[in-house]
Write a protein that holds these residues in place. Sequence first.
Motif, PDB file in Angstrom:
ATOM      1  N   ARG A  65       0.832  -1.209   0.000  1.00  0.00           N
ATOM      2  CA  ARG A  65       0.000   0.000   0.000  1.00  0.00           C
ATOM      3  C   ARG A  65       0.863   1.255   0.000  1.00  0.00           C
ATOM      4  O   ARG A  65       0.551   2.237  -0.684  1.00  0.00           O
ATOM      5  CB  ARG A  65      -0.937  -0.017   1.205  1.00  0.00           C
ATOM      6  N   ALA A  66       1.969   1.225   0.750  1.00  0.00           N
ATOM      7  CA  ALA A  66       2.864   2.376   0.789  1.00  0.00           C
ATOM      8  C   ALA A  66       3.513   2.606  -0.574  1.00  0.00           C
ATOM      9  O   ALA A  66       3.619   3.750  -1.046  1.00  0.00           O
ATOM     10  CB  ALA A  66       3.929   2.174   1.864  1.00  0.00           C
ATOM     11  N   LEU A  67       3.925   1.511  -1.229  1.00  0.00           N
ATOM     12  CA  LEU A  67       4.529   1.632  -2.555  1.00  0.00           C
ATOM     13  C   LEU A  67       3.517   2.135  -3.573  1.00  0.00           C
ATOM     14  O   LEU A  67       3.839   2.955  -4.434  1.00  0.00           O
ATOM     15  CB  LEU A  67       5.091   0.278  -2.992  1.00  0.00           C
ATOM     16  N   ARG A  68       2.292   1.634  -3.459  1.00  0.00           N
ATOM     17  CA  ARG A  68       1.238   2.083  -4.375  1.00  0.00           C
ATOM     18  C   ARG A  68       0.979   3.577  -4.204  1.00  0.00           C
ATOM     19  O   ARG A  68       0.874   4.322  -5.192  1.00  0.00           O
ATOM     20  CB  ARG A  68      -0.044   1.294  -4.093  1.00  0.00           C
ATOM     21  N   TYR A  69       0.925   4.021  -2.971  1.00  0.00           N
ATOM     22  CA  TYR A  69       0.687   5.446  -2.709  1.00  0.00           C
ATOM     23  C   TYR A  69       1.829   6.290  -3.265  1.00  0.00           C
ATOM     24  O   TYR A  69       1.599   7.343  -3.876  1.00  0.00           O
ATOM     25  CB  TYR A  69       0.545   5.678  -1.197  1.00  0.00           C
ATOM     26  N   ALA A  70       3.075   5.832  -3.060  1.00  0.00           N
ATOM     27  CA  ALA A  70       4.230   6.573  -3.573  1.00  0.00           C
ATOM     28  C   ALA A  70       4.204   6.654  -5.098  1.00  0.00           C
ATOM     29  O   ALA A  70       4.509   7.698  -5.682  1.00  0.00           O
ATOM     30  CB  ALA A  70       5.519   5.913  -3.094  1.00  0.00           C
ATOM     31  N   GLU A  76       1.191  11.665 -10.326  1.00  0.00           N
ATOM     32  CA  GLU A  76       0.604  13.010 -10.265  1.00  0.00           C
ATOM     33  C   GLU A  76       1.656  14.076 -10.556  1.00  0.00           C
ATOM     34  O   GLU A  76       1.389  15.062 -11.273  1.00  0.00           O
ATOM     35  CB  GLU A  76      -0.023  13.246  -8.894  1.00  0.00           C
ATOM     36  N   ARG A  77       2.866  13.907 -10.010  1.00  0.00           N
ATOM     37  CA  ARG A  77       3.935  14.881 -10.272  1.00  0.00           C
ATOM     38  C   ARG A  77       4.321  14.887 -11.749  1.00  0.00           C
ATOM     39  O   ARG A  77       4.539  15.951 -12.353  1.00  0.00           O
ATOM     40  CB  ARG A  77       5.157  14.548  -9.416  1.00  0.00           C
ATOM     41  N   LEU A  78       4.385  13.690 -12.344  1.00  0.00           N
ATOM     42  CA  LEU A  78       4.743  13.610 -13.764  1.00  0.00           C
ATOM     43  C   LEU A  78       3.652  14.188 -14.658  1.00  0.00           C
ATOM     44  O   LEU A  78       3.946  14.787 -15.700  1.00  0.00           O
ATOM     45  CB  LEU A  78       5.027  12.154 -14.140  1.00  0.00           C
ATOM     46  N   ARG A  79       2.393  14.015 -14.266  1.00  0.00           N
ATOM     47  CA  ARG A  79       1.299  14.626 -15.026  1.00  0.00           C
ATOM     48  C   ARG A  79       1.405  16.143 -14.988  1.00  0.00           C
ATOM     49  O   ARG A  79       1.193  16.834 -16.004  1.00  0.00           O
ATOM     50  CB  ARG A  79      -0.038  14.177 -14.464  1.00  0.00           C
ATOM     51  N   TYR A  80       1.730  16.673 -13.817  1.00  0.00           N
ATOM     52  CA  TYR A  80       1.897  18.128 -13.699  1.00  0.00           C
ATOM     53  C   TYR A  80       3.062  18.593 -14.566  1.00  0.00           C
ATOM     54  O   TYR A  80       2.944  19.616 -15.274  1.00  0.00           O
ATOM     55  CB  TYR A  80       2.136  18.511 -12.237  1.00  0.00           C
ATOM     56  N   GLN A  81       4.177  17.869 -14.542  1.00  0.00           N
ATOM     57  CA  GLN A  81       5.334  18.263 -15.334  1.00  0.00           C
ATOM     58  C   GLN A  81       5.041  18.187 -16.826  1.00  0.00           C
ATOM     59  O   GLN A  81       5.474  19.046 -17.603  1.00  0.00           O
ATOM     60  CB  GLN A  81       6.523  17.377 -14.977  1.00  0.00           C
ATOM     61  N   GLU A 118       2.707   5.339 -15.418  1.00  0.00           N
ATOM     62  CA  GLU A 118       1.315   4.888 -15.400  1.00  0.00           C
ATOM     63  C   GLU A 118       1.226   3.384 -15.660  1.00  0.00           C
ATOM     64  O   GLU A 118       0.406   2.699 -15.038  1.00  0.00           O
ATOM     65  CB  GLU A 118       0.512   5.658 -16.450  1.00  0.00           C
ATOM     66  N   GLU A 119       2.061   2.861 -16.556  1.00  0.00           N
ATOM     67  CA  GLU A 119       2.068   1.417 -16.816  1.00  0.00           C
ATOM     68  C   GLU A 119       2.522   0.637 -15.591  1.00  0.00           C
ATOM     69  O   GLU A 119       1.948  -0.404 -15.249  1.00  0.00           O
ATOM     70  CB  GLU A 119       2.980   1.114 -18.005  1.00  0.00           C
ATOM     71  N   ALA A 120       3.555   1.144 -14.908  1.00  0.00           N
ATOM     72  CA  ALA A 120       4.034   0.482 -13.694  1.00  0.00           C
ATOM     73  C   ALA A 120       2.967   0.500 -12.616  1.00  0.00           C
ATOM     74  O   ALA A 120       2.781  -0.485 -11.886  1.00  0.00           O
ATOM     75  CB  ALA A 120       5.307   1.160 -13.194  1.00  0.00           C
ATOM     76  N   LEU A 121       2.234   1.603 -12.526  1.00  0.00           N
ATOM     77  CA  LEU A 121       1.172   1.713 -11.536  1.00  0.00           C
ATOM     78  C   LEU A 121       0.035   0.753 -11.852  1.00  0.00           C
ATOM     79  O   LEU A 121      -0.544   0.128 -10.954  1.00  0.00           O
ATOM     80  CB  LEU A 121       0.645   3.151 -11.484  1.00  0.00           C
TER      81      LEU A 121
END
Length: 226
Positions: A65-70, A76-81, A118-121
């Motif tokens: 769960r911690a890895l998923r959240y990270a 989200e940061r990459l989408r902003y960038q 996104e693929e890794a997620l």
Amino acid sequence: MAVRYKGGSQYVCNYLKIQRGAPECQNLRAAPIDAQVAAAFLEAVAPAEIDALSKARKTHLQSERALRYAEEQQVERLRYQAALAERQFNRADPDNRLVTGELERRWEAALSELRRAEEALTQRKMPKANEPLGVPHDVRAKVVALGNRLPALWENPATRRDHRKALLRCLIEKVVMRRCARDKAEVRIVWRGGATTELLVTLPVNAVAALPRHREMVERICTLNS
């Protein structure tokens, strides 16, 4: 390996003998191997092991769960960038090809990095929010109760061999073995789920001379007898 019951149970590698008439590859006395595999099985279902398994599962799920959240935060940061790179590209003077070319390259790199994240997620399996972190209490109680009774049931003469085999198959995928010395066998238990346990089993021999330290034993006896 096949099982030979004549003359005492043995595990025999006789495929080449059957197919080509070649000598047996190896044969191992079954009793000491069976005893250690059974001991490993009974230890695995002991209450302490069940508790340890529950704690390990809880830790694993929390880590997942911690890895998923990270990873979600990273996406989200990459989408902003990527969005920022797009805006910078759109605001650039189209006549300045050097600048627009560099901004376009940055935008494409940001989009590529975003797709990989996104693929890794997507590939990471997310534990359900309501999934229990440990073994449920009612299930644990039943398993612990069985674990407390299992050694006595296993040793009970009334327990049939096929029942013991069925119990072993509940946890054990396969057992791999090979003779590594005249009086030793390396045994690997492959548990369901992929975990393994390595054992070194002492095998009976038919003569003192077959023991790896027989010369040392003879010398010691002679010394004590002198």
